[in-house]
Design a protein around this motif. Structure first.
Motif, PDB file in Angstrom:
ATOM      1  N   THR A  95       0.838  -0.972  -0.019  1.00  0.00           N
ATOM      2  CA  THR A  95      -0.084   0.118   0.097  1.00  0.00           C
ATOM      3  C   THR A  95       0.990   1.000   0.012  1.00  0.00           C
ATOM      4  O   THR A  95       1.840   1.410   0.846  1.00  0.00           O
ATOM      5  CB  THR A  95      -1.095   0.092   1.148  1.00  0.00           C
ATOM      6  N   VAL A  96       0.501   2.271  -0.937  1.00  0.00           N
ATOM      7  CA  VAL A  96       1.263   3.331  -1.060  1.00  0.00           C
ATOM      8  C   VAL A  96       0.465   4.632  -0.806  1.00  0.00           C
ATOM      9  O   VAL A  96      -0.752   4.743  -1.379  1.00  0.00           O
ATOM     10  CB  VAL A  96       1.970   3.715  -2.448  1.00  0.00           C
ATOM     11  N   THR A  97       0.751   5.420   0.215  1.00  0.00           N
ATOM     12  CA  THR A  97       0.019   6.554   0.890  1.00  0.00           C
ATOM     13  C   THR A  97       0.726   7.744   0.621  1.00  0.00           C
ATOM     14  O   THR A  97       2.084   7.669   0.922  1.00  0.00           O
ATOM     15  CB  THR A  97      -0.632   6.211   1.986  1.00  0.00           C
ATOM     16  N   ALA A 143      -6.317   9.336  -0.481  1.00  0.00           N
ATOM     17  CA  ALA A 143      -6.382   8.352  -1.699  1.00  0.00           C
ATOM     18  C   ALA A 143      -4.956   7.661  -1.673  1.00  0.00           C
ATOM     19  O   ALA A 143      -4.014   8.807  -1.655  1.00  0.00           O
ATOM     20  CB  ALA A 143      -6.794   8.996  -2.761  1.00  0.00           C
ATOM     21  N   GLY A 144      -4.941   6.619  -1.871  1.00  0.00           N
ATOM     22  CA  GLY A 144      -3.596   5.935  -2.285  1.00  0.00           C
ATOM     23  C   GLY A 144      -3.582   4.793  -3.188  1.00  0.00           C
ATOM     24  O   GLY A 144      -4.520   4.847  -4.122  1.00  0.00           O
ATOM     25  N   LYS A 145      -2.475   4.194  -3.049  1.00  0.00           N
ATOM     26  CA  LYS A 145      -2.508   3.059  -4.355  1.00  0.00           C
ATOM     27  C   LYS A 145      -2.314   1.692  -3.627  1.00  0.00           C
ATOM     28  O   LYS A 145      -1.641   1.647  -2.523  1.00  0.00           O
ATOM     29  CB  LYS A 145      -1.415   3.281  -5.309  1.00  0.00           C
ATOM     30  N   SER A 146      -2.770   0.438  -4.128  1.00  0.00           N
ATOM     31  CA  SER A 146      -2.390  -0.595  -3.610  1.00  0.00           C
ATOM     32  C   SER A 146      -1.863  -1.608  -4.738  1.00  0.00           C
ATOM     33  O   SER A 146      -2.464  -1.503  -6.016  1.00  0.00           O
ATOM     34  CB  SER A 146      -3.606  -1.292  -2.935  1.00  0.00           C
ATOM     35  N   PHE A 147      -1.280  -2.565  -4.423  1.00  0.00           N
ATOM     36  CA  PHE A 147      -0.704  -3.481  -5.420  1.00  0.00           C
ATOM     37  C   PHE A 147      -0.586  -4.872  -4.778  1.00  0.00           C
ATOM     38  O   PHE A 147      -0.317  -5.094  -3.523  1.00  0.00           O
ATOM     39  CB  PHE A 147       1.012  -2.967  -5.723  1.00  0.00           C
ATOM     40  N   HIS A 148      -1.108  -5.827  -5.509  1.00  0.00           N
ATOM     41  CA  HIS A 148      -0.935  -7.086  -5.221  1.00  0.00           C
ATOM     42  C   HIS A 148      -0.205  -8.111  -5.989  1.00  0.00           C
ATOM     43  O   HIS A 148      -0.175  -7.597  -7.216  1.00  0.00           O
ATOM     44  CB  HIS A 148      -2.474  -7.464  -5.149  1.00  0.00           C
ATOM     45  N   LEU A 197       7.571   1.154  -6.477  1.00  0.00           N
ATOM     46  CA  LEU A 197       6.240   1.606  -6.460  1.00  0.00           C
ATOM     47  C   LEU A 197       5.834   3.085  -5.907  1.00  0.00           C
ATOM     48  O   LEU A 197       4.699   3.354  -5.834  1.00  0.00           O
ATOM     49  CB  LEU A 197       5.366   0.374  -5.713  1.00  0.00           C
ATOM     50  N   SER A 247       5.446   3.744   1.916  1.00  0.00           N
ATOM     51  CA  SER A 247       4.799   2.450   1.460  1.00  0.00           C
ATOM     52  C   SER A 247       4.734   1.554   2.713  1.00  0.00           C
ATOM     53  O   SER A 247       5.634   1.705   3.637  1.00  0.00           O
ATOM     54  CB  SER A 247       5.623   2.117   0.388  1.00  0.00           C
TER      55      SER A 247
END
Lengths: 88, 88
Positions: A8-10, A40-45, A68, A76
């Motif tokens: 998770t990137v915030t 709001a952020g991003k998530s990577f799986h 990322l 992160s």
């Protein structure tokens, strides 16, 4: 062995977040009261091949910081496990 | 009472994910081997005022489906708790 990893990137505290602010402003009009501090952020799986969970986490943390996220403005975090938290 | 809630939005299985595919292709050049099935998504963090945890989760699930995701191509999941998973 393959481990499911979520990164998770915030945005860091104090960095302006227009997307989060816009969502927060839109919520009352849709009937959602009492929701604040929207960020709001991003998530990577991903699946990471490693000998153990600690190795997968180490690899995930390194790639989160190098690829990322932008460490100047973003935090992160990585954890082993998928994002299926019981609510679909 | 205010609860920290994290909502994660991911693309459904089978929906093309060019961002995830690009990350996956870039990883070996940066020295990260054995990382597969990379999927990019979004995460949202907020404080929700509710009487209990179940109420906060219910509100988060509803707003995730109505505002934060496109249910045709995306899954959303909500959980109470912040994204601080021990790795900064």
């Amino acid at each position: 062995m393959n481990f499911p990893v979520t990164v998770t990137v915030t945005l860091r505290e104090g960095i302006a977040d227009p997307e989060g602010a816009t969502i927060e402003r839109a919520l009352p009009a849709l009937g959602f009261e009492g929701v604040t501090h929207v960020r709001a952020g991003k998530s990577f799986h991903m699946m990471i091949d490693a000998v153990d969970e600690a190795g997968a986490l180490e690899k995930a943390t390194a790639l989160a910081q190098r690829l990322l996220s932008n460490p100047v403005i973003e935090n992160s975090s990585a954890r082993v496990g998928d994002s299926a938290w019981g609510v679909a």
